[in-house]
Design an enzyme around this catalytic site. Structure first.
Site, PDB file in Angstrom:
ATOM      1  N   ASP A 149       0.847  -1.190   0.000  1.00 42.54           N
ATOM      2  CA  ASP A 149       0.000   0.000   0.000  1.00 42.54           C
ATOM      3  C   ASP A 149       0.880   1.236   0.000  1.00 42.54           C
ATOM      4  O   ASP A 149       1.983   1.228   0.561  1.00 42.54           O
ATOM      5  CB  ASP A 149      -0.908   0.021   1.237  1.00 42.54           C
ATOM      6  CG  ASP A 149      -1.922  -1.104   1.237  1.00 42.54           C
ATOM      7  OD1 ASP A 149      -2.439  -1.427   0.154  1.00 42.54           O
ATOM      8  OD2 ASP A 149      -2.194  -1.659   2.312  1.00 42.54           O
ATOM      9  N   ASP A 183      -7.146  -1.285  -4.379  1.00 42.16           N
ATOM     10  CA  ASP A 183      -8.162  -0.869  -3.413  1.00 42.16           C
ATOM     11  C   ASP A 183      -9.074   0.208  -3.996  1.00 42.16           C
ATOM     12  O   ASP A 183     -10.285   0.217  -3.749  1.00 42.16           O
ATOM     13  CB  ASP A 183      -7.495  -0.329  -2.143  1.00 42.16           C
ATOM     14  CG  ASP A 183      -6.684  -1.387  -1.413  1.00 42.16           C
ATOM     15  OD1 ASP A 183      -7.036  -2.577  -1.511  1.00 42.16           O
ATOM     16  OD2 ASP A 183      -5.692  -1.027  -0.763  1.00 42.16           O
TER      17      ASP A 183
END
Length: 205
Positions: A149, A183
Site C-alpha cells: 500500500d 483498493d
C-alpha cells in the site's frame, strides 16, 4: 433490450490494464522505498510505503493458517466474480453500470491476490533496506505475501473538540487509510453498485 457497449474482450482488456497499473505502482514502491518511508507530494497527499498482511484496514485472520485461508478465499472469490462478469455480458446483457463495477472489483481483487500469492517469494524484506525482486532470500513463501500500500491522504490532522462523544479531545486524522490502485478499483466498483444501484440492477418491464 438495450445492448451494452462492453464486450467480453473489452472487459478482460480493462481488467488487465488495471492490473498492469496496479502491479507497476507496487513494484516501483517495493523496489525504491524502505518500509515506512514516505514522500510528501502535497500537504494532504503522501506516498507512504506500508505492507498489509491481512484484509482491508489491516485486519488479520488469527491463527497459523489465517493468511493462507484469506488468500485461498480471495482466489475463490475472484473465480466467482469472473463468472459473474462472463454471465452478465454473454447471457444476461446486463447494465453497463453493473459490468463496469464488476470489472473494477475483479481487477482490484486480482491485484491484491498477486501480492498475497507471489510477493513472498519474489521479494526480500523491505525492513531497513530497499527490496530486491527475484531475491535469493525471499521474505516469505507461496500464498503468504504482503499487500503493498502507498497512497495516503491525511487531509486534516488535529485534536477533536472535547464535546464530541468517544473521540473528543483525541488526535484525529482524516483520512488515515493507506491504500493502493487495487483498493481504489474495488472501492469504486462497490461505490457504483451502491450509488447507482437502480441503474446497475434495472427492473424489467
Amino acid at each position: 433490450m438495450k445492448q451494452n457497449f462492453i464486450s467480453l474482450r473489452l472487459a478482460y482488456l480493462l481488467v488487465i490494464l488495471i492490473l498492469i497499473i496496479d502491479q507497476l505502482s507496487k513494484i516501483y514502491i517495493k523496489t525504491n522505498f524502505v518500509l515506512g518511508e514516505e514522500v510528501e507530494v502535497f500537504s494532504w497527499f503522501k506516498i507512504y510505503f506500508i505492507e498489509n498482511e491481512g484484509m482491508a484496514w489491516g485486519t488479520k485472520i488469527p491463527g497459523e493458517y489465517g493468511k493462507l485461508f484469506l488468500t485461498l478465499f480471495r482466489l475463490v472469490a475472484v473465480a466467482g466474480i469472473g463468472y459473474w462478469l462472463w454471465d452478465s455480458i454473454t447471457r444476461k446483457n446486463s447494465s453497463n453500470y453493473l459490468i463496469v463495477a464488476i470489472i473494477l472489483i475483479m481487477a482490484g481483487a486480482f491485484g491484491n491476490i498477486i501480492d498475497s500469492v507471489f510477493y513472498g517469494i519474489f521479494f526480500d524484506d523491505s525492513q531497513q533496506n530497499v527490496a530486491t525482486m527475484f531475491s535469493n532470500q525471499p521474505y516469505g513463501t507461496w500464498f503468504h505475501g504482503k499487500v503493498v500500500d502507498m497512497f495516503y491522504f491525511p487531509i486534516w490532522q488535529g485534536n477533536l473538540p472535547s464535546w464530541i462523544p468517544f473521540w473528543g479531545g483525541k488526535e484525529f486524522t482524516f483520512f488515515n487509510a493507506i491504500f493502493n490502485v487495487a483498493d481504489v478499483a474495488i472501492s469504486t466498483g462497490v461505490g457504483i453498485l451502491l450509488f447507482f444501484n437502480a441503474k446497475a440492477f434495472p427492473t424489467q418491464n
